[in-house]
Every structure is written in C-alpha cells, then in structure tokens.
Enzyme design. Structure first.
Site, PDB file in Angstrom:
ATOM      1  CG  HIS A 273      -2.155  -0.585   0.846  1.00 50.62           C
ATOM      2  ND1 HIS A 273      -3.317  -0.162   0.378  1.00 50.62           N
ATOM      3  CD2 HIS A 273      -2.571  -1.948   1.466  1.00 50.62           C
ATOM      4  CE1 HIS A 273      -4.302  -1.271   0.377  1.00 50.62           C
ATOM      5  NE2 HIS A 273      -3.793  -2.190   1.137  1.00 50.62           N
ATOM      6  CG  HIS A 340      -5.805  -4.817   8.209  1.00 54.51           C
ATOM      7  ND1 HIS A 340      -5.154  -3.910   7.832  1.00 54.51           N
ATOM      8  CD2 HIS A 340      -7.058  -4.872   7.848  1.00 54.51           C
ATOM      9  CE1 HIS A 340      -5.818  -2.980   7.049  1.00 54.51           C
ATOM     10  NE2 HIS A 340      -6.954  -3.684   6.692  1.00 54.51           N
ATOM     11  CG  ASP A 373      -7.463  -5.037   1.850  1.00 55.48           C
ATOM     12  OD1 ASP A 373      -7.930  -4.517   3.019  1.00 55.48           O
ATOM     13  OD2 ASP A 373      -6.438  -5.400   1.730  1.00 55.48           O
TER      14      ASP A 373
END
Length: 446
Positions: A273, A340, A373
C-alpha cells in the site's frame, strides 16, 4: 529483512508494550500547518481554489468539478466485465453484512407513564472521500457508500482527485474505475477534488463555475493521506469525521503451526500500500520467524512494487516480535491494536476470541487481510495507529445518531420529582428543581 524485537522474558504492562511496538512516523499535527492555508483558500475562493489546487497537486485542471451523469454512465459502460463482476460480488456481500447492522428504535418504560425511547436517525448529508494517489480504490467506494445507503442517509456525495493520465472524454475527472463503481452503486453526486481541499469543500460547501453546488455536509468519511487526516482534524467540529486514518497496518499472531509462506505473503500484501505501511509478525517460534523473514525477502524482491514494499518492510514500523508464548503474544497484539490482525495458530478461533483490540480480526489460514479489503463483506475502513483500542471501523452505525425521546405524564413526573429536586439542590441549581415543582406543585413557587 525485518527488524526483530525480542520480548521474551520481558514483563511489560500495556503502556510499555505500546511504547516498544513499531510505529510509523506520522505527524498529523505538523501537517496542520500545511493544510490550514489550503482549507482557508477553499473557504474563501471556493471553486476557483479547487481548480487551482487540483492543477498544483494533481497535475491536471478538472474539466468540471461535478462529474456529469453521462461521464459516470460512460465509465460504467467501459468497465472491464471481470472488474464489474468482482465489484458486484463485493457490493452484494457488503450489503448483506451491513444490513444486519441496522439499529431499531427501543422504548423503555422507566415507570408507569414514563418512557425513554432511543431513536436512530441518519445524518442529513455525508461526504465520502475516495483516495486516488499511488493506487486506485474502487473498493473504498463500496466500503463508504454501502453503509451510508443502508443507514438511509438522505444525501451523499463522493469526492476523488482528478487523474492526469485520463484521456478523451474522461480527461480531467477521477479514475474511471472509481466513477464506474459510483455508477454501479447508484451514486449520482461525484466531485472531482482530492486531498485536504476536498475535505474543506465538503465542510464549507462550494458552487462550481458551471453553477453545480456542493452543499455542506454533516460528516466526512473515508481513508486518505496525512493531509486528508490533517484536514479532518482541522475541520472537526464544523463537520463530524469517522477517523484520522493513518498508514495501513497488519499484525500476524502466529505459532509453529503457521505456514511461513502464507505469513510472508500477507505481510508483503499490506506493505504494497505505502512506504509507511506496517507489517508486524508476533510469534513464540523463532524458527517460524526465521522462515518468514527469508520468504518475505524473496517475495519483496519479486513483487511488482518491490521498492515500495521493501521500504515499508525495512522501516521502523515493521518488525518481528518474539514472545514467550501465545498468552504473551495476545498481550502484545492487544496493546498494539492493529488495523488488521491475523490469527494463524492452532485453534485459531479460540485465540481470536481473546482479542480485545483490533480493527478487524482474520481467523485461520483461509482468511487473509486482502479478503477483507475486497470481498469478505466486512468493511475495510478501519482504525489505525492503535486507535482500535477505542474506535471501530466504518459501519452503518457511523452514519446514525441516537436521540433519546423522553415522555412522562403528570403522575410519573410527580413520583420522581422529589429525586430531581434533591439532586438539583445538591448541585446548587435550584431553578432546575423549580422547573419540576412548577408542574407537580404549582403553588409552591408563588
């Protein structure tokens, strides 16, 4: 490749554990000085400021601030059929999960003739932000829009930055996949604006040069970079916000039963990311830690965004944390409060049941974070930076307000009135008591 934090034989309380755990340098307070003039500019100059700021930060001057309906339809028409099918799966599962979050009004009879009802009322209007920097996030359209729609928010608008690489009819608009996702969800109001300036436009409202009006919103939700987070902090109060989202995080609690290749794949997936993304493995098995580190190095070198991934994995925010046993590991992950958290242990459901602080928990080898996600049905807009110890992810509840409706008749008020008068006198607020006795004993105040 990953740094090691050895907590074996250490006796640390929650506060100290939070201090020793790896975190990214992410100073929202410092970013405030950058975004303040941007937000002020939007407040003062409106649409012209948005056009100028898009050209400055996004490298393209928007064609229109509000995306025309025909452009939304065109983006959906051109959407890859496989991507459309995948988005439809994501939308359908998200709707099923979020539909079960709807709150119902509850009435409690406190005494005969005296009731308190809690009504759940959606906010009037929301601004939903979808980032468009290093990656394209149509999934964030789904995660923002679905709970707002199920909460029955009366008016919603999506904002996403213009993309300099768009060509033809889509030039000067947000990414076409973002637009297509909006169209697929039935969103009609989409704005070409990104960053702190989008948050400011939602907060203050703006009239485009073509007359299109973005009315001020009550609430802004959605992830973004540090400048989006800083704008949310700056304008909080004028608007409500979901959270100040920071860089993404994954923590994996694993024991000797875990497959090191799966652990490594998941750590790399979140490092993809952002260079500030955090990937943390907590384990009581040094052999697993060694095998994971080797697999992470190999996978990081081979993946498409290798430079970004390697930067994240070697940054101060990523590490392997060695603990004595799973009890100690649970103490660590509860102190860390990851966005997460994966549980890859023997009897993973039982271990997961002991987790108190996490944005979302992924249980067992077939529940990777990337499932959440996109298509688990859960929401991926989650608290970061340890905020999971006090905050929840985006949900239908995020768009609702609880309002207490108090209804007492004369007898019910008369019965409880002496308690109200006593407490009012104890707080030296006699007029509070007199507001009751004026109803229950009108002659007493004359």
């Amino acid at each position: 490749m990953l740094a090691t934090i050895d907590l074996r034989s250490a006796t640390l309380g929650p506060r100290r554990l939070r201090e020793v755990m790896p975190r990214a340098e992410y100073d929202v307070e410092a970013a405030l000085e950058t975004v303040r003039p941007i937000c002020d500019d939007v407040r003062d100059r409106g649409a012209e400021a948005l056009y100028d700021l898009a050209e400055r930060f996004d490298g393209v001057r928007p064609t229109h601030l509000r995306v025309p309906a025909e452009i939304l339809a065109l983006a959906l028409e051109r959407l890859d059929p496989d991507v459309r099918a995948a988005l439809e799966v994501s939308i359908e599962r998200a709707r099923r999960v979020h539909a079960d979050q709807v709150r119902t009004d509850t009435t409690t009879e406190v005494a005969p003739g005296g009731t308190v009802t809690e009504r759940w009322v959606p906010v009037d209007r929301v601004g939903l932000y979808v980032p468009g920097g290093r990656a394209v996030y149509p999934s964030s359209v789904v995660m923002n829009v679905v709970p707002a729609q199920i909460a029955e928010v009366g008016s919603l608008a999506v904002a996403s930055p213009p993309q300099r690489d768009n060509v033809g009819e889509l030039a000067g608009y947000p990414h076409p996949t973002i637009l297509a996702a909006c169209a697929l969800l039935g969103v009609e109001e989409v704005w070409t604006m990104g960053g702190a300036q989008a948050v400011a436009a939602f907060a203050h409202g703006v009239v485009g040069t073509d007359g299109a009006t973005c009315e001020p919103v009550s609430l802004v939700t959605g992830p973004g970079n540090i400048y989006v987070a800083a704008a949310k902090r700056l304008l909080k109060g004028l608007i409500g916000i979901d959270s100040e989202a920071g860089p993404t995080e994954i923590a994996v609690l694993a024991d000797a039963s875990a497959d090191p290749e799966l652990v490594a794949a998941d750590l790399v997936s979140q490092a993809e990311h952002d260079p500030l993304a955090a990937s943390v493995l907590v384990t009581d098995d040094p052999a697993l830690a060694e095998a994971v580190d080797a697999a992470v190095a190999r996978r990081a070198a081979a993946t498409k965004h290798s430079e970004r991934v390697s930067t994240a994995l070697t940054g101060r925010q990523s590490a392997v944390v060695l603990v004595d046993d799973l009890d100690a590991g649970l103490d660590v992950v509860n102190a860390y409060g990851a966005e997460h958290l994966e549980i890859l242990t023997e009897d993973a459901p039982a271990v997961a049941a002991r987790v108190r602080n996490a944005g979302a928990v992924f249980v067992g080898p077939y529940s990777p974070v990337s499932l959440g996600d996109y298509a688990a049905g859960s929401n991926h807009v989650l608290p970061t930076g340890g905020c999971a110890c006090h905050s929840s992810g985006l949900s239908v509840q995020s768009f609702l307000r609880g309002i207490h409706v108090v209804t007492y008749d004369e007898a019910a008020l008369t019965e409880v009135g002496p308690a109200v008068v006593t407490l009012a006198q104890a707080e030296d607020l006699p007029a509070h008591g007199e507001a009751v006795t004026a109803r229950t004993d009108p002659g007493s105040g004359r």
